[in-house]
Design an enzyme around this catalytic site. Structure first.
Site: not given
Ligand code: BES
Ligand code: MN
Ligand code: ZN
Length: 507
Positions: A355, A281
């Site tokens: 997931r 990230k």
């Molecule tokens: N923990 C994050 C989701 C999240 C994002 C929670 C912002 C709180 C605030 C999750 O694990 C994630 O990174 N999801 C990705 C999925 C994508 C790579 C398919 C997302 O939502 O960008």
């Molecule tokens: Mn994530």
């Protein structure tokens, strides 16, 4: 090795006391009186408990001078001098006197009495059956604080809140209100603890300690046990971390239960820190990721509160705890994971880790818990935040009665939910060239994530709460405090604490 961290001692919620006395008779430093909106003459009305104090203090006069409106959470301060402990009268608006108004009034009041010893108030006495619980929730959560300062907390919540003009016949209602409020506090606390301390083993220790106090049974899988039982998703996501993953199981049985008592399984995402993994990230996206275990915290806090709200069904809580870290041993894009029970996922994005761990825990619940209803809570997708902003959680449900029960519990608790569609049209997106599914199937991201999870729910009545949207509060507002929210525990306790939490489900 880094030196062991010790969390400094934290502030605790105010203690609530019932008293039949009028507020002026309670030895308190502050008295808070409710202000009701204007009557037919156009002037504001003071609620119960004001008569005696209004004889010696021009309370209606000060409301007029201050231009008070009586809207929920408005606080007008009236300093008091003289003998006796009373130093301040607060006039607190309760607006339209809905549950939300009393929650707001409680939270605003809590902020106004920080660092005071004692408060007496008649706010819940306006309409005790309706107001007691939201007032206690607001006053508790508006008092929430967390610190890691060398000199101690910046401020402390008021130590004691006397609920004046309410008798001991309200003791059970107060107990229940406190359980719901403290579940919110606990989830918020766990989500706020920095990830340097809060690794999967630490989270498991917290859960086991709380389980002991709450009379739950607890079981924890360490990395060896996870490998033995085939939890490939939890292990894969956790494999880069210096602190290995855990699966935590907590079991609640109601006092009166038998073989035919139905069971609910609730599963929480317990990512103690989400770097994104090799699909790292960017800095701003990572900044709040210590709270990516909020779903797990909600499950722990809910289980700990079930007895106090008299939950009549069995509940099994599962927390899939792992740190999504970066190292030479990290999960790679292109890797394939074999989940508990054998279904496989191609990892096209290591940041879609939630997931992967949830899939294992869902499949385990279906196999081993054999629940009547299955529900999961997860800070799952950034897409949900885009869709709903930061004031609503999103949910999906395969059963209409379950969907309705959750929406009602949301309205009652003040943890608001918006229903999202499990749109079949996007099911094709899950297709992988080499595995049963692709873990990052693209947009609409919140929906495709839910569709991914549905494959692990065994066709049971299922609800999925994606709380990524409301996992963080941008500022202090009502019962929310800036930072991690711990959203969901109040709503789940409200649902599970009713006489028939499964009414109509599966029918
Ligand atoms: N923990 C994050 C989701 C999240 C994002 C929670 C912002 C709180 C605030 C999750 O694990 C994630 O990174 N999801 C990705 C999925 C994508 C790579 C398919 C997302 O939502 O960008
Ligand atoms: Mn994530
Ligand atoms: Zn995550």
């Amino acid at each position: 090795m880094p030196t062991a961290l010790t969390l400094p001692s934290q502030v605790t919620p105010p203690r609530f006391v019932l008293s039949e006395l009028g507020p002026e008779e309670v030895d308190a430093e502050v008295v808070a009186l409710p202000v009701l909106p204007a009557d037919e003459t156009g002037s504001l009305v003071l609620g119960p408990g004001a008569t005696v104090l209004a004889e010696t203090h021009d309370l209606l006069g000060i409301l007029e001078v201050e231009g008070a409106t009586g809207k929920a959470g408005e606080v007008i301060s009236y300093p008091v001098t003289g003998e006796g402990p009373l130093r301040r009268i607060l006039l607190v608006g309760v607006g339209a006197q809905r549950r939300t108004d009393f929650r707001r009034a409680g939270a605003a009041l809590a902020r106004a009495v920080r660092d005071r010893e004692s408060l007496a108030t008649t706010i819940p006495a306006v309409e005790p059956d309706l107001a007691l619980e939201p007032f206690v929730v607001g006053a508790t959560l508006g008092s929430f604080g967390f610190h890691w300062r060398s000199a101690g907390p910046e401020w402390r919540p008021v130590a004691r809140i006397t609920l004046a003009e309410l008798g001991d016949d309200r003791a059970a209602a107060l107990e229940r209100a406190r359980a719901i409020a403290e579940a919110g506090w606990r989830a918020r606390f766990l989500a706020t603890v920095p990830a340097a301390l809060k690794n999967p083993a630490w989270l498991a220790d917290q859960a086991v300690a709380l389980a002991k106090d709450a009379g739950l049974t607890a079981k924890v899988w360490d990395e060896k046990a996870l490998a033995k039982d085939g939890f490939g998703g939890i292990l894969g996501v956790g494999q880069a971390s210096a602190t290995p993953p855990r699966l935590i199981r907590l079991d609640y049985k109601p006092a009166k239960s038998g073989r035919r008592t139905p069971t609910v399984a609730i599963i929480g995402k317990g990512i103690t820190f989400d770097t994104g993994g090799l699909n790292l990230k960017p800095g701003e996206g990572m900044a709040t990721m210590k709270r990516d275990m909020t779903g797990g915290a909600v499950v722990i806090a809910t289980l700990a509160g079930l007895a106090a709200v008299g939950c009549p069904v069995k509940v099994v809580g599962l927390i899939a705890a792992a740190e999504n870290a970066v190292s030479g041993s990290a999960l790679r894009p292109g890797d394939v994971i074999t989940h508990y029970g054998g279904r496989t996922s191609e990892v096209t994005n290591t940041d879609a880790e939630g997931r992967l761990v949830m899939a294992d825990a869902l499949a385990y619940a279906v196999d081993e818990v054999e629940p009547d209803v299955i529900l999961d809570v997860a800070t799952l997708t950034g897409a949900m935040k885009v869709a709903l902003g930061q004031q609503l959680g999103g949910y999906f449900a395969t059963d209409e009665a379950l969907a309705r029960l959750l929406a009602e519990a949301a309205d009652v608790s003040g943890e608001l939910l918006w229903r999202m569609p499990l749109a079949e049209a996007y099911e094709d997106k899950l297709a992988s060239k080499i595995a049963d599914a692709d873990n990052a199937p693209g947009g609409p991201g919140a929906i495709t994530a839910a569709l991914f999870l549905r494959h692990f729910t065994g066709g049971l009545p299922w609800a999925h709460l994606d709380i990524a949207s409301i996992g963080d509060a941008p500022a202090d507002r009502d019962e929310w405090t800036a930072g991690p929210t711990g959203f969901g525990a109040r709503l789940l306790l409200t649902w599970l604490g009713q006489d028939e939490p499964l009414a109509g489900i599966g029918g």
